[in-house]
Design a protein around this motif. Structure first.
Motif, PDB file in Angstrom:
ATOM      1  N   GLN A 224       0.835  -1.206   0.000  1.00 24.83           N
ATOM      2  CA  GLN A 224       0.000   0.000   0.000  1.00 24.83           C
ATOM      3  C   GLN A 224       0.871   1.257   0.000  1.00 24.83           C
ATOM      4  O   GLN A 224       0.598   2.215  -0.745  1.00 24.83           O
ATOM      5  CB  GLN A 224      -0.907  -0.008   1.231  1.00 24.83           C
ATOM      6  CG  GLN A 224      -1.785   1.222   1.384  1.00 24.83           C
ATOM      7  CD  GLN A 224      -2.563   1.197   2.703  1.00 24.83           C
ATOM      8  OE1 GLN A 224      -2.761   0.154   3.322  1.00 24.83           O
ATOM      9  NE2 GLN A 224      -2.999   2.352   3.147  1.00 24.83           N
ATOM     10  N   CYS A 225       1.927   1.249   0.810  1.00 26.95           N
ATOM     11  CA  CYS A 225       2.808   2.422   0.896  1.00 26.95           C
ATOM     12  C   CYS A 225       3.604   2.610  -0.395  1.00 26.95           C
ATOM     13  O   CYS A 225       3.799   3.747  -0.848  1.00 26.95           O
ATOM     14  CB  CYS A 225       3.746   2.285   2.090  1.00 26.95           C
ATOM     15  SG  CYS A 225       2.909   2.413   3.681  1.00 26.95           S
ATOM     16  N   TYR A 226       4.078   1.518  -0.979  1.00 27.05           N
ATOM     17  CA  TYR A 226       4.778   1.613  -2.257  1.00 27.05           C
ATOM     18  C   TYR A 226       3.861   2.182  -3.337  1.00 27.05           C
ATOM     19  O   TYR A 226       4.251   3.058  -4.114  1.00 27.05           O
ATOM     20  CB  TYR A 226       5.288   0.232  -2.692  1.00 27.05           C
ATOM     21  CG  TYR A 226       6.691  -0.081  -2.236  1.00 27.05           C
ATOM     22  CD1 TYR A 226       7.780   0.625  -2.736  1.00 27.05           C
ATOM     23  CD2 TYR A 226       6.938  -1.087  -1.303  1.00 27.05           C
ATOM     24  CE1 TYR A 226       9.063   0.346  -2.325  1.00 27.05           C
ATOM     25  CE2 TYR A 226       8.221  -1.372  -0.878  1.00 27.05           C
ATOM     26  CZ  TYR A 226       9.286  -0.650  -1.391  1.00 27.05           C
ATOM     27  OH  TYR A 226      10.559  -0.930  -0.966  1.00 27.05           O
ATOM     28  N   GLU A 227       2.663   1.680  -3.390  1.00 23.56           N
ATOM     29  CA  GLU A 227       1.708   2.125  -4.399  1.00 23.56           C
ATOM     30  C   GLU A 227       1.445   3.618  -4.287  1.00 23.56           C
ATOM     31  O   GLU A 227       1.458   4.337  -5.294  1.00 23.56           O
ATOM     32  CB  GLU A 227       0.407   1.329  -4.242  1.00 23.56           C
ATOM     33  CG  GLU A 227      -0.626   1.577  -5.320  1.00 23.56           C
ATOM     34  CD  GLU A 227      -1.828   0.672  -5.137  1.00 23.56           C
ATOM     35  OE1 GLU A 227      -2.895   1.193  -4.759  1.00 23.56           O
ATOM     36  OE2 GLU A 227      -1.698  -0.557  -5.343  1.00 23.56           O
ATOM     37  N   GLU A 228       1.221   4.090  -3.072  1.00 24.87           N
ATOM     38  CA  GLU A 228       0.954   5.519  -2.883  1.00 24.87           C
ATOM     39  C   GLU A 228       2.178   6.351  -3.227  1.00 24.87           C
ATOM     40  O   GLU A 228       2.064   7.389  -3.892  1.00 24.87           O
ATOM     41  CB  GLU A 228       0.509   5.806  -1.452  1.00 24.87           C
ATOM     42  CG  GLU A 228       0.164   7.275  -1.244  1.00 24.87           C
ATOM     43  CD  GLU A 228      -0.457   7.575   0.103  1.00 24.87           C
ATOM     44  OE1 GLU A 228      -0.953   8.698   0.279  1.00 24.87           O
ATOM     45  OE2 GLU A 228      -0.457   6.684   0.987  1.00 24.87           O
ATOM     46  N   ALA A 229       3.349   5.919  -2.797  1.00 28.04           N
ATOM     47  CA  ALA A 229       4.570   6.674  -3.084  1.00 28.04           C
ATOM     48  C   ALA A 229       4.822   6.775  -4.577  1.00 28.04           C
ATOM     49  O   ALA A 229       5.171   7.845  -5.097  1.00 28.04           O
ATOM     50  CB  ALA A 229       5.764   6.023  -2.383  1.00 28.04           C
TER      51      ALA A 229
END
Length: 293
Positions: A224-229
């Protein structure tokens, strides 16, 4: 071999990682992929020599990915034929006391490559919106004004941090640094197999840490964090490329292709012309040296 289309890996609009493939074989055998990489990395080495002679651009290449995604081996194989003085690799780990005495981008800024060189970041400034977002308590070590507890780290905080990262990349690209960002997209099952390999092979045991399993339990949060970044920081001046990483040979070839084809578009990067006086006397210089026999 299937033609590598750069556009199919470049992030130009919002993506969902769960919709993207983690495996690519390019319709080739492993041996064929390695052979194709040999030629590409020779060309990449030649380009870096020209980049050095030209002396007006630096190239920053950023690699992010889950544990075991193949960052180390990819860096070793893709840049193997570059002049060792022309490629500087930085692996960013837990910030030191000195680094924590500065803002979080400081240690990345001072590691930027000089003009004429490739700089490779193995883990990058994006750790500051990835591991710290999964573990927000790490932020407290940065001693930021008005951030006294985890409760103070809200969405506004992360919005500012994404903006700061975009501003950082815009600043360096406007001043001659070409930026490429690669996310090595490995599947959870492939990671499991690679971790097991580290445990089964004695010579690989040193690579394993029990912390790997702790972080693996947070897989969905990291995704989720990778996707948002990626979605918030893939810009024209500093694009993200999502690379299927289950097949290491294919991922290395894809990265090398993207780098070489993208860099060759900079037609102004070429070896400098000789001074007219030197050019006019080349035969004289040759004769002088030949007479020394």
């Amino acid at each position: 071999m299937k033609k590598i289309k750069i556009a199919s890996y470049k992030v130009v609009s919002d993506i969902k990682l769960e919709d993207l493939s983690t495996s690519e074989n390019l319709d080739s055998t492993d041996r064929e992929l390695k052979k194709d990489l040999e030629k590409l990395r020779e060309d990449l080495g030649d380009f870096q020599n020209t980049l050095y002679a030209h002396g007006k651009y630096a190239v920053l290449i950023c690699f992010q990915g889950m544990d075991t995604s193949g960052k180390d081996s990819l860096i070793r194989e893709v840049f193997k034929d570059c002049n060792v003085r022309g490629v500087v690799v930085h692996s960013f780990k837990v910030p030191t006391e000195l680094e924590l005495d500065h803002d979080y981008i400081w240690r990345h800024y001072i590691a930027l490559p000089p003009k004429g060189k490739f700089g490779v970041f193995n883990r990058t400034h994006y750790e500051n919106v990835l591991v710290t977002k999964v573990h927000p308590e790490y932020i407290l070590s940065e001693n930021i004004p008005n951030i006294n507890t985890v409760a103070d780290i809200n969405e506004s905080f992360w919005d500012k941090r994404y903006k700061q990262i975009n501003d950082f990349e815009r600043h360096i690209t406007e001043n001659g640094t070409l930026v490429f960002k690669f996310f090595l997209n490995i599947s959870k099952e492939e990671q499991r197999q690679r971790l097991l390999r580290r445990l089964r092979l004695q010579e690989k045991n040193w690579k394993f840490s029990p912390g790997d399993l702790k972080e693996r339990n947070l897989w969905d949060k990291y995704q989720q964090c990778y996707e948002e970044a990626i979605n918030r920081t893939s810009k024209t001046n500093a694009p993200w490329f999502v690379i299927p990483a289950d097949n290491k040979s294919a991922s290395r070839l894809i990265v090398a292709t993207i780098l070489l084809e993208s860099l060759k578009k900079y037609k102004d990067i070429k070896e400098p012309e000789l001074d007219d006086k030197i050019k006019a006397n080349i035969e004289t210089y040759k004769s002088q040296l030949e007479k020394e026999k």
